[in-house]
Design a protein around this motif. Structure first.
Motif, PDB file in Angstrom:
ATOM      1  N   THR A  19     130.251  35.175 -55.075  1.00 28.58           N
ATOM      2  CA  THR A  19     129.936  35.184 -56.510  1.00 28.58           C
ATOM      3  C   THR A  19     130.203  36.561 -57.113  1.00 28.58           C
ATOM      4  OG1 THR A  19     128.241  33.510 -56.160  1.00 28.58           O
ATOM      5  CG2 THR A  19     128.128  34.761 -58.207  1.00 28.58           C
ATOM      6  N   VAL A  20     129.769  37.612 -56.434  1.00 27.64           N
ATOM      7  CA  VAL A  20     129.997  38.970 -56.941  1.00 27.64           C
ATOM      8  C   VAL A  20     131.487  39.276 -56.986  1.00 27.64           C
ATOM      9  CG1 VAL A  20     129.656  41.407 -56.416  1.00 27.64           C
ATOM     10  CG2 VAL A  20     127.742  39.828 -56.269  1.00 27.64           C
ATOM     11  N   ALA A  21     132.227  38.875 -55.959  1.00 27.58           N
ATOM     12  CA  ALA A  21     133.673  39.123 -55.938  1.00 27.58           C
ATOM     13  C   ALA A  21     134.368  38.362 -57.066  1.00 27.58           C
ATOM     14  CB  ALA A  21     134.252  38.716 -54.591  1.00 27.58           C
ATOM     15  N   ALA A  22     133.932  37.129 -57.325  1.00 29.36           N
ATOM     16  CA  ALA A  22     134.547  36.347 -58.396  1.00 29.36           C
ATOM     17  C   ALA A  22     134.218  36.930 -59.763  1.00 29.36           C
ATOM     18  CB  ALA A  22     134.078  34.898 -58.325  1.00 29.36           C
ATOM     19  N   ASN A  25     136.386  39.758 -61.085  1.00 26.35           N
ATOM     20  CA  ASN A  25     137.737  39.418 -61.520  1.00 26.35           C
ATOM     21  C   ASN A  25     137.752  39.275 -63.048  1.00 26.35           C
ATOM     22  OD1 ASN A  25     140.254  38.409 -61.927  1.00 26.35           O
ATOM     23  ND2 ASN A  25     140.111  36.795 -60.379  1.00 26.35           N
ATOM     24  N   PRO A  26     138.655  39.973 -63.744  1.00 24.74           N
ATOM     25  CA  PRO A  26     138.665  39.906 -65.218  1.00 24.74           C
ATOM     26  C   PRO A  26     138.934  38.507 -65.760  1.00 24.74           C
ATOM     27  CG  PRO A  26     139.996  41.747 -64.442  1.00 24.74           C
ATOM     28  CD  PRO A  26     139.610  40.967 -63.246  1.00 24.74           C
ATOM     29  N   ASP A  27     139.740  37.709 -65.078  1.00 25.47           N
ATOM     30  CA  ASP A  27     140.013  36.355 -65.567  1.00 25.47           C
ATOM     31  C   ASP A  27     138.758  35.482 -65.512  1.00 25.47           C
ATOM     32  OD1 ASP A  27     142.659  37.026 -66.002  1.00 25.47           O
ATOM     33  OD2 ASP A  27     143.304  36.320 -64.015  1.00 25.47           O
ATOM     34  N   VAL A  28     137.992  35.621 -64.460  1.00 23.40           N
ATOM     35  CA  VAL A  28     136.754  34.853 -64.331  1.00 23.40           C
ATOM     36  C   VAL A  28     135.747  35.317 -65.384  1.00 23.40           C
ATOM     37  CG1 VAL A  28     134.829  34.310 -62.791  1.00 23.40           C
ATOM     38  CG2 VAL A  28     137.151  34.422 -61.891  1.00 23.40           C
ATOM     39  N   GLN A  29     135.711  36.612 -65.657  1.00 23.91           N
ATOM     40  CA  GLN A  29     134.787  37.122 -66.679  1.00 23.91           C
ATOM     41  C   GLN A  29     135.109  36.528 -68.042  1.00 23.91           C
ATOM     42  OE1 GLN A  29     135.055  41.356 -66.526  1.00 23.91           O
ATOM     43  NE2 GLN A  29     134.005  41.530 -64.559  1.00 23.91           N
TER      44      GLN A  29
END
Length: 85
Positions: A19-22, A25-29
């Protein structure tokens, strides 16, 4: 019972790390609404190319070095190997 606790703890840690790694990611944000998307800038005109300044012309040429653009450069005898027996 211990195997269940160790497995649950490991699974929770793996889920937290994923979850933290995702979320880093700017796209996920952007998809989650954490960060607003940046407006897309479209260039309407290509910038003019910048040419480097011409190199300074040297007044003297070293002896024995051919100048660029001379027909002798292509057919000079010293350019080819000597294959005489």
């Amino acid at each position: 019972m211990l195997n269940f606790l160790l497995g649950a703890t490991t699974g929770a840690l793996m889920a937290a790390v994923a979850t933290v790694a995702a979320l880093r990611n700017p796209d996920v944000q952007v998809k989650m609404g954490i960060v607003r998307p940046e407006p897309v800038m479209i260039q309407t005109r290509r910038p003019d190319p910048v040419c480097p300044p011409p190199p300074p012309v040297q007044a003297h040429v070293q002896a024995g070095s051919p100048q660029v653009g001379q027909p002798d450069m292509l057919f000079a005898r010293r350019r080819f190997w000597s294959v005489a027996p």
